[in-house]
Design an enzyme around this catalytic site. Structure first.
Site, PDB file in Angstrom:
ATOM      1  N   HIS A 150       0.836  -1.211   0.000  1.00 56.01           N
ATOM      2  CA  HIS A 150       0.000   0.000   0.000  1.00 56.01           C
ATOM      3  C   HIS A 150       0.866   1.254   0.000  1.00 56.01           C
ATOM      4  O   HIS A 150       0.505   2.270  -0.585  1.00 56.01           O
ATOM      5  CB  HIS A 150      -0.959   0.006   1.197  1.00 56.01           C
ATOM      6  CG  HIS A 150      -1.867  -1.186   1.214  1.00 56.01           C
ATOM      7  ND1 HIS A 150      -2.501  -1.625   2.341  1.00 56.01           N
ATOM      8  CD2 HIS A 150      -2.234  -2.042   0.225  1.00 56.01           C
ATOM      9  CE1 HIS A 150      -3.219  -2.705   2.043  1.00 56.01           C
ATOM     10  NE2 HIS A 150      -3.065  -2.975   0.773  1.00 56.01           N
ATOM     11  N   HIS A 157      -9.483  -1.772  -4.657  1.00 58.56           N
ATOM     12  CA  HIS A 157      -8.328  -2.095  -3.808  1.00 58.56           C
ATOM     13  C   HIS A 157      -7.399  -3.105  -4.492  1.00 58.56           C
ATOM     14  O   HIS A 157      -6.173  -3.021  -4.364  1.00 58.56           O
ATOM     15  CB  HIS A 157      -8.760  -2.600  -2.430  1.00 58.56           C
ATOM     16  CG  HIS A 157      -7.577  -2.800  -1.546  1.00 58.56           C
ATOM     17  ND1 HIS A 157      -6.974  -1.759  -0.867  1.00 58.56           N
ATOM     18  CD2 HIS A 157      -6.806  -3.893  -1.319  1.00 58.56           C
ATOM     19  CE1 HIS A 157      -5.917  -2.208  -0.244  1.00 58.56           C
ATOM     20  NE2 HIS A 157      -5.779  -3.504  -0.497  1.00 58.56           N
ATOM     21  N   ASP A 181      -3.357  -2.844  -5.040  1.00 55.44           N
ATOM     22  CA  ASP A 181      -2.377  -3.901  -4.755  1.00 55.44           C
ATOM     23  C   ASP A 181      -1.505  -4.163  -5.987  1.00 55.44           C
ATOM     24  O   ASP A 181      -0.281  -4.324  -5.873  1.00 55.44           O
ATOM     25  CB  ASP A 181      -3.084  -5.205  -4.344  1.00 55.44           C
ATOM     26  CG  ASP A 181      -3.587  -5.169  -2.911  1.00 55.44           C
ATOM     27  OD1 ASP A 181      -3.113  -4.341  -2.118  1.00 55.44           O
ATOM     28  OD2 ASP A 181      -4.475  -5.999  -2.583  1.00 55.44           O
ATOM     29  N   HIS A 209      -1.461 -10.877  -4.876  1.00 53.72           N
ATOM     30  CA  HIS A 209      -0.037 -10.570  -4.696  1.00 53.72           C
ATOM     31  C   HIS A 209       0.893 -11.598  -5.351  1.00 53.72           C
ATOM     32  O   HIS A 209       1.908 -11.239  -5.940  1.00 53.72           O
ATOM     33  CB  HIS A 209       0.300 -10.470  -3.214  1.00 53.72           C
ATOM     34  CG  HIS A 209      -0.413  -9.342  -2.542  1.00 53.72           C
ATOM     35  ND1 HIS A 209      -0.307  -8.040  -2.964  1.00 53.72           N
ATOM     36  CD2 HIS A 209      -1.263  -9.321  -1.489  1.00 53.72           C
ATOM     37  CE1 HIS A 209      -1.048  -7.268  -2.198  1.00 53.72           C
ATOM     38  NE2 HIS A 209      -1.643  -8.015  -1.297  1.00 53.72           N
TER      39      HIS A 209
HETATM   40 ZN    ZN Z   1      -3.993  -4.522  -0.244  1.00 51.97          ZN
END
Ligand code: ZN
Length: 284
Positions: free
Chosen positions: A82, A232, A236, A258
């Site tokens: 973030h 969001h 990421d 991720h």
């Molecule tokens: Zn995140």
């Protein structure tokens, strides 16, 4: 190939960011300092003897479950994505980040508070070109039901498809500018999962003040922006790709996270030498 567009930037003045770690729940103070051209993002653990540091890059990612962790032999720092998303949106290239603990503060679960602090420091243009990776051929990575592809495009663009269980449902973001609008999108999770994590001694700093918490069988909590969960996921992705360099290409992500984001960043970095060699060959 790499193309030069604009100049690199750093902060004009150092800034301080204070918050709590998501996993430890402990207070953590971060000082973000200006750094010379071509340094990239360098993290330093000022709570450890000798203050070890590491340069952020895709190959230093050691863990991708729920957040992105960077690690080498001397230094480990968690939940960097973030912060990196905020730095990328602020168009900062070179920063020296001193962290008084094992993880970056979670703040409100979004990149907005970090971005606001970085803005206070002001931006300074540096005497070095900003090098972008220009995508010339599609690059594709996948993992299970998740796919991530980047296609040739003259600008940076992201189309993200996220399919979550009810009440999240099917959400899509397609964006190529005004990235600041996504910064308030919070990380999200499930009440049941949060309880389980806390029982394991994790997510001690987590709660409704730092995440969008869904509960199965119940209506969604109020969103800060339409399609907050997928917004969001885009943050990421921005943060995970910032471990490599700015990119001119159109990313199409389906359920990416991720782990897959990092796979893409590594593949792009590995392919960089090849893409430059092709360019030289074409020039001759
Ligand atoms: Zn995140």
């Amino acid at each position: 190939m790499l193309v030069s567009r604009g100049q690199q930037s750093t902060l004009l003045n150092r800034v301080k960011i204070e918050g709590r770690g998501l996993h430890t729940g402990a207070p953590v103070a971060v000082t973000v300092n200006p750094a010379p051209p071509d340094s990239g993002f360098v993290f330093s653990r000022t709570d450890l003897p000798g203050k070890p540091s590491l340069k952020a890059c895709p190959e230093r990612v050691s863990e991708t479950s729920r957040s992105t962790t960077l690690e080498d032999a001397n230094c480990r720092i968690g939940t960097v994505e973030h912060f990196l998303a905020a730095a990328a949106v602020a168009e900062l290239d070179n920063l020296y980040i001193e962290v008084q603990g094992p993880e970056m503060p979670i703040m409100d679960g979004s990149s907005q508070p970090i971005f606001s602090e970085l803005e206070k420091g002001g931006r300074k243009k540096q005497e070095a070109p900003r090098l972008w990776r220009k995508i010339e051929e599609p690059v594709f990575v996948r993992e299970g039901f998740a796919s991530l592809v980047v296609l040739p495009e003259e600008r940076f663009r992201v189309t993200f498809v996220f399919i979550g269980p009810p009440p999240i449902g099917h959400q899509v973001v397609d964006r190529e500018r005004d990235w600041e609008e996504l910064l308030p999108a919070r990380t999200f999770g499930w009440l049941e999962e949060a309880r389980e994590l806390r029982e394991k001694g994790l997510a001690r700093g987590g709660g409704e003040d730092c995440a969008l918490i869904f509960s199965s069988g119940e209506a969604a909590p109020p969103y800060r922006l339409p399609d907050e969960p997928v917004s969001h996921k885009v943050l990421d992705l921005l943060g995970d790709l910032a471990l490599y360099r700015p990119i001119l290409g159109h990313f199409i992500a389906v359920r990416s996270g991720h782990s897959l984001n990092n796979k893409m960043a590594r593949k792009l970095k590995e392919g960089e030498a090849g893409s430059n060699a092709r360019k030289m060959f074409a020039d001759n």
